[in-house]
Write a protein that holds these residues in place. Structure first.
Motif, PDB file in Angstrom:
ATOM      1  N   LEU A 116      -3.916  37.422  65.987  1.00  0.00           N
ATOM      2  CA  LEU A 116      -3.643  38.822  66.078  1.00  0.00           C
ATOM      3  C   LEU A 116      -2.851  39.260  64.734  1.00  0.00           C
ATOM      4  O   LEU A 116      -1.889  38.694  64.427  1.00  0.00           O
ATOM      5  N   THR A 117      -3.157  40.413  64.264  1.00  0.00           N
ATOM      6  CA  THR A 117      -2.277  40.898  63.443  1.00  0.00           C
ATOM      7  C   THR A 117      -1.060  41.676  63.985  1.00  0.00           C
ATOM      8  O   THR A 117      -1.047  41.927  65.242  1.00  0.00           O
ATOM      9  N   ASP A 118       0.199  42.143  63.362  1.00  0.00           N
ATOM     10  CA  ASP A 118       1.112  42.653  63.820  1.00  0.00           C
ATOM     11  C   ASP A 118       0.796  43.920  64.746  1.00  0.00           C
ATOM     12  O   ASP A 118       1.360  44.220  65.957  1.00  0.00           O
ATOM     13  N   ARG A 119      -0.023  44.704  64.420  1.00  0.00           N
ATOM     14  CA  ARG A 119      -0.637  45.931  64.784  1.00  0.00           C
ATOM     15  C   ARG A 119      -1.548  45.687  65.918  1.00  0.00           C
ATOM     16  O   ARG A 119      -1.243  46.258  67.151  1.00  0.00           O
ATOM     17  N   GLU A 120      -2.104  44.614  65.849  1.00  0.00           N
ATOM     18  CA  GLU A 120      -2.878  44.159  67.215  1.00  0.00           C
ATOM     19  C   GLU A 120      -1.898  44.119  68.282  1.00  0.00           C
ATOM     20  O   GLU A 120      -2.233  44.177  69.518  1.00  0.00           O
ATOM     21  N   ARG A 121      -1.070  43.214  67.959  1.00  0.00           N
ATOM     22  CA  ARG A 121      -0.315  42.690  69.008  1.00  0.00           C
ATOM     23  C   ARG A 121       0.602  43.996  69.528  1.00  0.00           C
ATOM     24  O   ARG A 121       0.712  43.934  70.657  1.00  0.00           O
ATOM     25  N   GLU A 122       0.989  44.745  68.750  1.00  0.00           N
ATOM     26  CA  GLU A 122       1.723  46.076  69.157  1.00  0.00           C
ATOM     27  C   GLU A 122       0.699  46.938  70.112  1.00  0.00           C
ATOM     28  O   GLU A 122       1.032  47.294  71.252  1.00  0.00           O
ATOM     29  N   ILE A 123      -0.651  46.920  69.854  1.00  0.00           N
ATOM     30  CA  ILE A 123      -1.419  47.842  70.605  1.00  0.00           C
ATOM     31  C   ILE A 123      -1.880  46.879  72.073  1.00  0.00           C
ATOM     32  O   ILE A 123      -1.750  47.307  72.870  1.00  0.00           O
ATOM     33  N   LEU A 124      -1.815  45.753  72.055  1.00  0.00           N
ATOM     34  CA  LEU A 124      -2.095  44.713  73.104  1.00  0.00           C
ATOM     35  C   LEU A 124      -0.950  45.077  73.975  1.00  0.00           C
ATOM     36  O   LEU A 124      -1.143  44.984  75.069  1.00  0.00           O
ATOM     37  N   GLN A 125       0.378  45.009  73.455  1.00  0.00           N
ATOM     38  CA  GLN A 125       1.425  45.068  74.260  1.00  0.00           C
ATOM     39  C   GLN A 125       1.351  46.732  74.873  1.00  0.00           C
ATOM     40  O   GLN A 125       1.689  46.665  76.333  1.00  0.00           O
ATOM     41  N   GLU A 126       0.980  47.588  74.485  1.00  0.00           N
ATOM     42  CA  GLU A 126       0.868  48.918  74.818  1.00  0.00           C
ATOM     43  C   GLU A 126      -0.361  49.046  76.072  1.00  0.00           C
ATOM     44  O   GLU A 126      -0.150  49.751  77.020  1.00  0.00           O
ATOM     45  N   MET A 127      -1.403  48.063  75.692  1.00  0.00           N
ATOM     46  CA  MET A 127      -2.278  47.935  76.877  1.00  0.00           C
ATOM     47  C   MET A 127      -1.997  47.360  77.802  1.00  0.00           C
ATOM     48  O   MET A 127      -2.165  47.792  79.265  1.00  0.00           O
ATOM     49  N   ALA A 128      -0.943  46.155  77.680  1.00  0.00           N
ATOM     50  CA  ALA A 128      -0.248  45.759  78.936  1.00  0.00           C
ATOM     51  C   ALA A 128       0.701  46.496  79.888  1.00  0.00           C
ATOM     52  O   ALA A 128       0.841  46.305  80.919  1.00  0.00           O
TER      53      ALA A 128
END
Length: 177
Positions: A116-128
């Protein structure tokens, strides 16, 4: 019995005579990590859902669910999809997101098809945290279309068909907290 038969999916009652379904799920997941467990209970209780996720269950169903829904849940679990179809499931998933647990002895990124890219991790965290695409877009000051593109790539990298499945996998493996 699971140790002898190596089932693909277990429909696990929470209330059992010698040990709880949560305890049984923890033992089974240590011995048979590929087995998918769907917790079955009469209670739509956030604590049960939370404990079930922590134990490694991929789903949670109420006993009064229709037979077709139970069969669909077992099939979904077999395909590796998350099955949290109760009113309190989103709250429990958010609670797990804040607890930061991971499955011991696993490399979190090993479940991904591509990092995952940093932005994808950030978005995944918000999804969580349970945020929708429009809420994530506002919070991160990006367009909703950009969020959708990132979510699509996240699902591809996890090999998932839906957001819930990706979030559960990420939570269980410590990718997000």
């Amino acid at each position: 019995m699971a140790g002898e038969r190596h089932p693909d999916v277990i429909l696990m009652d929470i209330q059992m005579p010698r040990m709880s379904g949560i305890e049984a799920a923890q033992i089974i997941m240590k011995r048979l990590p590929e087995t998918k467990i769907v917790i079955l209970t009469t209670f739509d209780d956030q604590e049960y859902i939370y404990q079930g996720i922590r134990a490694g269950a991929v789903g949670y169903l109420l006993k009064d669910a229709e037979v077709e829904d139970m069969l669909a849940a077992v099939r979904s679990a077999f395909r590796g999809e998350a099955v949290y179809k109760t009113g309190l499931a989103a709250q429990a998933l958010s609670r797990v997101a804040g607890s930061g647990f991971a499955i011991p002895g696993t490399d979190p990124d090993s479940i991904l098809l591509e990092p995952l890219t940093d932005r994808e991790r950030e978005i995944l965290q918000e999804m969580a945290y349970g945020l929708r695409n429009d809420q994530i877009a506002r919070k991160l000051v990006i367009s909703e279309g950009t969020v959708k593109s990132h979510v699509h790539r996240i699902l591809q990298k996890f090999g998932c068909e839906d957001r819930t499945q990706a979030v559960v996998m990420a939570l269980r493996n410590g990718i997000v907290q």
